[in-house]
Design a protein around this motif. Structure first.
Motif, short mmCIF file in Angstrom:
data_model
loop_
_atom_site.label_atom_id
_atom_site.label_comp_id
_atom_site.label_asym_id
_atom_site.label_seq_id
_atom_site.Cartn_x
_atom_site.Cartn_y
_atom_site.Cartn_z
N SER A 128 0.83 -1.21 0.00
CA SER A 128 0.00 0.00 0.00
C SER A 128 0.86 1.26 0.00
O SER A 128 2.02 1.24 0.43
N THR A 129 0.27 2.35 -0.47
CA THR A 129 0.89 3.67 -0.36
C THR A 129 0.22 4.48 0.76
O THR A 129 0.48 5.67 0.92
N SER A 130 -0.66 3.80 1.53
CA SER A 130 -1.41 4.46 2.60
C SER A 130 -0.95 3.96 3.95
O SER A 130 -1.00 2.76 4.24
N LYS A 131 -0.53 4.89 4.79
CA LYS A 131 -0.10 4.56 6.14
C LYS A 131 -1.27 3.96 6.94
O LYS A 131 -1.10 3.00 7.69
N ASP A 132 -2.45 4.52 6.78
CA ASP A 132 -3.62 4.05 7.53
C ASP A 132 -4.00 2.62 7.14
O ASP A 132 -4.38 1.81 7.99
N GLU A 133 -3.92 2.32 5.82
CA GLU A 133 -4.22 0.95 5.37
C GLU A 133 -3.28 -0.07 6.00
O GLU A 133 -3.70 -1.14 6.44
N LEU A 134 -2.00 0.28 6.05
CA LEU A 134 -1.01 -0.63 6.64
C LEU A 134 -1.25 -0.79 8.14
O LEU A 134 -1.09 -1.88 8.69
N SER A 135 -1.64 0.27 8.82
CA SER A 135 -1.94 0.18 10.26
C SER A 135 -3.13 -0.73 10.50
O SER A 135 -3.13 -1.56 11.42
N ALA A 136 -4.16 -0.59 9.67
CA ALA A 136 -5.36 -1.43 9.80
C ALA A 136 -5.00 -2.90 9.56
O ALA A 136 -5.50 -3.80 10.24
N PHE A 137 -4.12 -3.12 8.56
CA PHE A 137 -3.66 -4.49 8.26
C PHE A 137 -2.94 -5.09 9.46
O PHE A 137 -3.18 -6.25 9.85
N ALA A 138 -2.04 -4.31 10.07
CA ALA A 138 -1.28 -4.79 11.22
C ALA A 138 -2.19 -5.14 12.38
O ALA A 138 -1.99 -6.14 13.08
N GLU A 139 -3.20 -4.32 12.61
CA GLU A 139 -4.15 -4.59 13.68
C GLU A 139 -4.90 -5.90 13.42
O GLU A 139 -5.16 -6.69 14.33
N LYS A 140 -5.22 -6.13 12.14
CA LYS A 140 -6.00 -7.31 11.76
C LYS A 140 -5.19 -8.61 11.94
O LYS A 140 -5.69 -9.58 12.51
N VAL A 141 -3.92 -8.63 11.46
CA VAL A 141 -3.13 -9.87 11.54
C VAL A 141 -2.42 -10.00 12.88
O VAL A 141 -2.00 -11.10 13.26
#
Length: 547
Positions: free
Chosen positions: A437-450
């Motif tokens: 991703s190029t989105s910091k928020d998307e990556l943060s949401a991903f990290a929370e999920k996994v």
């Protein structure tokens, strides 16, 4: 057949005259000065080939020493080996090298069924000879040992198919492939006009076929001698010697190659010791002392033959030069004939006990005069696997989907991470959860999920760790955000990949297309150390599950 030993420039006219006027249909051209030397020579060579094809004639050479078997002799150089139906078949690219290999073999007592020197192999190359031997193999009469000296593998598929087929029929094959280094490749090319092949591809081909790879004349002829002895499975050796030092060196060399020299059980050791001279050692190596007699040697061999945990016996027996030892070698001859286990004769006194050793060899035996050379040659034999299966094993790989993905790739170069995931998923390869991703928020949401910890990797630069593009064990949203900002500043960065952090042994797998060979699959220790440690193994596609 007709043998030509005239200047290269005359050969094409002679071939045409003989084929046209005399109906000659087989040519052996010993002359040199063709494609291995000059462009003009290559044209002469091509004209000869065209003429042979026009008149349906066979051609061995040019630039060879000829053909030698039990029915035909067109080799005029020394040494002429002892010919026997139980001897080995030897095929060589190089004539001069063939002579040196024969020299090495004759000293060891190795006998030959045939010697093929194919030279430039313009029509009949090493692969063609192997194909002939495979298609006409007669288990009752043909040699089961093939030795090869190769400078160019012109047809890897044919070599693989016929070598594998012969080995499955009960043959054993060992080969030198010259030109494995960059400098060696130039030397091989200058010698035969050969285009040397990638060493990883050669290694993979030999292993797939079950060919034992050798790297020198002594190793090749020693392996050939080993192949003439009865086959055995297992890695346990008994060593019988009358000199302590060679026994120790042989034990060290066998151990280094992954083989064992197990101690005798106490009951057997005590019983054997009582029958040998006082001071003899029965620990294995069994040392019957320099004063040990032919009778003592025979007793020690008999004990080793009866032991269940011994697979083969090695006998070291020379002379201090004070006595003749014909009687010792008579006993050794009898035991080799009687015993079911292979016996390796190591007779080092080829000068001092020359007549005795020659008498032993004339009875059809071989001699490994150096114990460490023998152990070194045994090592690749033990490590060479059986031929791989030819059947393609898919194990659920979705081939149609795979082809569809690959055909959709428009540009050459590195494919995107999401496409890599699609390709791997076609083979059912489990993958760590990831998001590009190029989105910091998307990556943060991903990290929370996994779940933390996670890994961040820069997307764009090929060698990520070299530019600081990998961050491991990220355990918080704040650290992930900071790493994202840092990585997006790296030159060439297009995005950041987040992955769940996992632990284990890091491996790599890849493939490289090699002209004529197809794809060579490479695997080994992964991470940043792969090029440092060179811990890499190669296989020729398609791989069997066992490979």
């Amino acid at each position: 057949s007709f043998i030509l030993v005239v200047a290269a420039r005359f050969c094409p006219d002679y071939v045409e005259l003989l084929a046209k006027e005399k109906q000659t249909r087989a040519f052996i051209i010993i002359s040199a000065g063709f494609g291995e030397e000059t462009e003009a020579g290559a044209k002469l060579e091509q004209r000869i080939l065209d003429l042979c094809q026009q008149y349906g004639a066979s051609l061995i050479g040019p630039n060879c020493i000829g053909l030698l078997n039990r029915f035909h002799h067109s080799v005029f150089t020394q040494p002429i080996p002892k010919l026997s139906a139980s001897g080995v078949d030897f095929i060589s690219s190089s004539g001069a090298t063939a002579v040196f290999i024969l020299e090495s073999a004759v000293i060891k007592g190795l006998q030959f069924n045939s010697v093929w020197s194919v030279g430039n192999g313009k029509q009949i190359g090493i692969e063609t000879v192997l194909e002939y031997m495979d298609e006409h193999f007669d288990a009752a009469h043909d040699s089961r040992v093939k030795l090869l000296y190769i400078e160019n593998i012109a047809d890897p598929d044919k070599l693989l198919y016929d070598a594998t087929s012969l080995i499955r029929k009960g043959c054993r094959i060992a080969a030198i492939k010259a030109g494995s280094s960059e400098s060696g490749s130039r030397a091989a090319s200058s010698h035969t006009g050969a285009i040397a092949s990638s060493d990883a591809a050669v290694e993979a081909l030999f292993r797939k076929a079950g060919i034992v790879r050798c790297f020198g004349r002594e190793e090749l002829t020693t392996v050939g001698c080993i192949f003439t002895l009865p086959r055995f499975t297992g890695k346990n050796f008994a060593i019988i010697t009358h000199a302590g030092g060679p026994g120790v060196m042989l034990t060290d060399a066998l151990s280094k190659g992954g083989m064992q020299v197990p101690p005798l059980t106490k009951a057997v050791a005590d019983e054997l010791k009582a029958k040998l001279l006082p001071g003899s050692s029965v620990a294995n190596p069994i040392d019957i002392l320099a004063t040990g007699t032919a009778e003592h040697l025979g007793i020690a061999i008999d004990y080793c033959e009866q032991m269940d945990d011994i697979d083969a016996i090695m006998v070291i027996f020379g002379t201090p030069g004070l006595v003749q030892i014909f009687e010792v070698y008579d006993v050794l001859h009898e035991k080799i004939q009687q015993c079911k286990k292979p016996i390796f004769p190591i007779l080092p006194s080829i000068g001092t006990a020359g007549p005795e050793v020659q008498g032993f060899l004339k009875r059809g035996h071989v001699n490994f005069c150096d114990e460490v050379t023998l152990a070194t040659a045994l090592t690749p034999i033990m490590k060479t696997p059986e031929p791989a299966r030819f059947e393609v094993e898919l194990y659920g790989t979705d081939i149609p989907r795979l082809h569809k993905i690959i055909s959709s790739i428009k540009e050459s170069g590195y494919v995107s991470p999401d496409l890599v995931r699609e390709i791997l998923s076609c083979a059912g390869i489990p993958m760590v959860p990831e998001l590009v991703s190029t989105s910091k928020d998307e990556l943060s949401a991903f990290a929370e999920k996994v779940g933390y910890p996670v890994v961040a990797k820069v997307v764009g630069p090929v060698h990520k760790s070299d530019v600081g593009g990998v961050a491991l064990n990220i355990r918080s949203k704040e650290v992930l955000a900071a790493e994202f900002d840092r990585m997006m500043q790296i030159p060439g960065a297009t995005a950041v990949m987040g992955q769940r952090m996992i632990k284990g042994t890091e491996l790599f797998i890849g493939a490289k297309y090699e002209e004529r060979f197809g794809h060579v699959v490479l695997g080994g220790l992964g991470g940043i150390f792969v090029e440092v440690l060179k811990d890499v193994s190669s296989g020729l596609a398609p791989l069997s599950y066992a490979e």
